[in-house]
Scaffold this motif. Structure first.
Motif, short mmCIF file in Angstrom:
data_model
loop_
_atom_site.label_atom_id
_atom_site.label_comp_id
_atom_site.label_asym_id
_atom_site.label_seq_id
_atom_site.Cartn_x
_atom_site.Cartn_y
_atom_site.Cartn_z
N ASP A 116 0.82 -1.22 0.00
CA ASP A 116 0.00 0.00 0.00
C ASP A 116 0.85 1.26 0.00
N ALA A 117 2.01 1.18 0.63
CA ALA A 117 2.85 2.37 0.81
C ALA A 117 4.31 1.96 0.81
N LEU B 86 4.81 7.92 -5.61
CA LEU B 86 3.48 8.50 -5.66
C LEU B 86 2.82 8.25 -7.01
N GLY C 135 1.23 4.98 -7.64
CA GLY C 135 0.03 4.66 -6.86
C GLY C 135 0.29 4.26 -5.43
N LYS C 136 1.49 4.51 -4.92
CA LYS C 136 1.81 4.17 -3.54
C LYS C 136 1.79 5.42 -2.66
N HIS C 137 1.31 5.26 -1.43
CA HIS C 137 1.52 6.29 -0.42
C HIS C 137 3.00 6.26 -0.03
N THR D 109 -1.69 13.00 -7.68
CA THR D 109 -1.95 11.57 -7.54
C THR D 109 -3.02 11.27 -6.50
N LYS E 29 -2.38 10.63 -3.51
CA LYS E 29 -1.76 9.74 -2.53
C LYS E 29 -1.21 10.56 -1.35
N ARG E 30 -0.95 9.87 -0.25
CA ARG E 30 -0.56 10.55 0.99
C ARG E 30 0.96 10.52 1.15
N LEU F 179 -3.70 6.36 7.23
CA LEU F 179 -4.13 5.79 5.95
C LEU F 179 -5.41 4.97 6.10
#
Length: 357
Positions: free
Chosen positions: A67-68, A86, A89-91, A115, A117-118, A330
């Motif tokens: 996920d990250a 980012l 598609g990854k945090h 994106t 994303k965080r 998240l």
């Protein structure tokens, strides 16, 4: 809803600390590791029961379903690695500092916004055990309004083999290739975070020069916050003295905290109404301000010794708490404990100190 976030760790020299911390963070699963030294990655994977092992960030991003990503690669690579992660598609949880070039500050911000994303800066010094107590005391209002803070980050690299030519090239450039305080977030981050303010102006002065390096022996920064409060920082990587890199002090309208400046000193607080007029109390008298999440450490068998917390030894003592707070933000969609804007503001202050000096 997910109850754990799958994290991939990239860069396994610093990143090994994150792998170990992830084992005890209840909302974290370290699912992948990557390093350009594939043998190192294979060893870390085997020793920590991690099946996904990669030889580069690009390889991890192309294959892993994590996920990250934790970016623990050399500092000059952070911006490129953060943006690539980012955009894949990854945090991202990125080691400090955010970047080394001013142009990369808006590039990181733009990548986060485009994106969706965080991003969080892995400023582990915000989570030092002693500082976690201070932060929660400040939230409870025990210090009143904080208007002054200071920190020292002093390390003697002269004691390292073949200094300065024996340094890794990236470290030599990042630490010694500029004026001012480019490696700023360990000193500034905890202070600005506890004050809840961003930096508005930077003034930097330097002194001493022993080697053929751009950086001086030491520098002192005076920073003014957006609300007119003040922070003093001192940085030195070339000073003949014992190391101290977790010294912090804050002054508020109702009291103050002052950290130890060596192994014979102690963490101390003075609070109006709780202390006599000239009395210091030991910070660990207030250990009830440690969050309940800290139980993850004692459950795992890790024991902290208050008397050993000498201002150097405990700098990474809250790494698991940092990972867990990143993961829970998240999971629940809450604000990151360290915002994108704060991370870039702190980094910018260090980059601008070069110009001031």
């Amino acid at each position: 809803m997910l109850d754990k976030i799958k994290l991939g760790v990239v860069g396994l020299h610093r990143g090994l600390a994150h792998v170990k911390a992830g084992k005890i963070a209840p909302h974290v699963e370290i699912s992948a590791v990557a390093d350009l030294d594939r043998e190192l990655a294979l060893t870390v994977g085997k020793e920590n029961d991690i099946s996904e092992v990669y030889g580069s960030l690009d390889e991890l991003l192309a294959v892993s379903d994590c996920d990250a990503v934790i970016i623990a690669t050399p500092i000059p690579d952070h911006a490129n690695h953060v943006v690539a992660s980012l955009e894949s598609g990854k945090h991202v949880l990125s080691e400090v500092t955010s970047c080394t070039e001013r142009d990369d500050l808006p590039r990181i911000a733009d990548a986060v916004r485009k994106t969706g994303k965080r991003y969080m800066l892995a400023e582990n010094y915000v989570y030092i055990r002693s500082w976690t107590i201070v932060r929660n005391m400040a939230k409870a209002g025990l210090f009143g309004d904080i208007y002054y803070a200071e920190s020292d980050y002093l390390m003697d690299f002269q004691l390292r083999p073949n200094f300065p030519d024996g340094l890794q090239p990236w470290r030599k450039e990042a630490y010694f290739g500029r004026h001012g305080h480019p490696y700023i977030t360990h000193t500034l981050g905890p202070l600005a975070h506890i004050m809840g303010e961003r930096i508005k102006t930077v003034t930097c002065m330097e002194a001493g020069h022993q080697y053929n390096l751009t950086s001086p022996n030491t520098c002192v920064l005076m920073l003014q916050t957006e609300n007119g409060n003040m922070i003093r920082l001192r940085n030195s990587f070339v000073s003949s003295r014992p190391d101290i890199y977790t010294y912090y002090s804050i002054q508020g309208t109702n009291g103050c905290y002052q950290g130890p400046q060596g192994p014979t000193d102690f963490h101390k607080v003075h609070i109006k109404g709780l202390c006599k007029s000239n009395e210091w109390r030991n910070l660990f008298d207030f250990s009830g301000f440690l969050p309940t999440e800290w139980r993850m450490y004692t459950k795992s068998g890790i024991v902290f010794h208050d008397a050993f917390d000498d201002g150097v030894s405990m700098y990474d003592s809250g790494c698991a708490l940092m990972l867990d707070e990143f993961a829970t933000a998240l999971i629940y969609g809450t604000d990151m404990p360290i915002s994108l804007e704060d991370a870039l503001n702190w980094t910018a202050a260090g980059l601008l100190s070069h110009d001031s000096a």
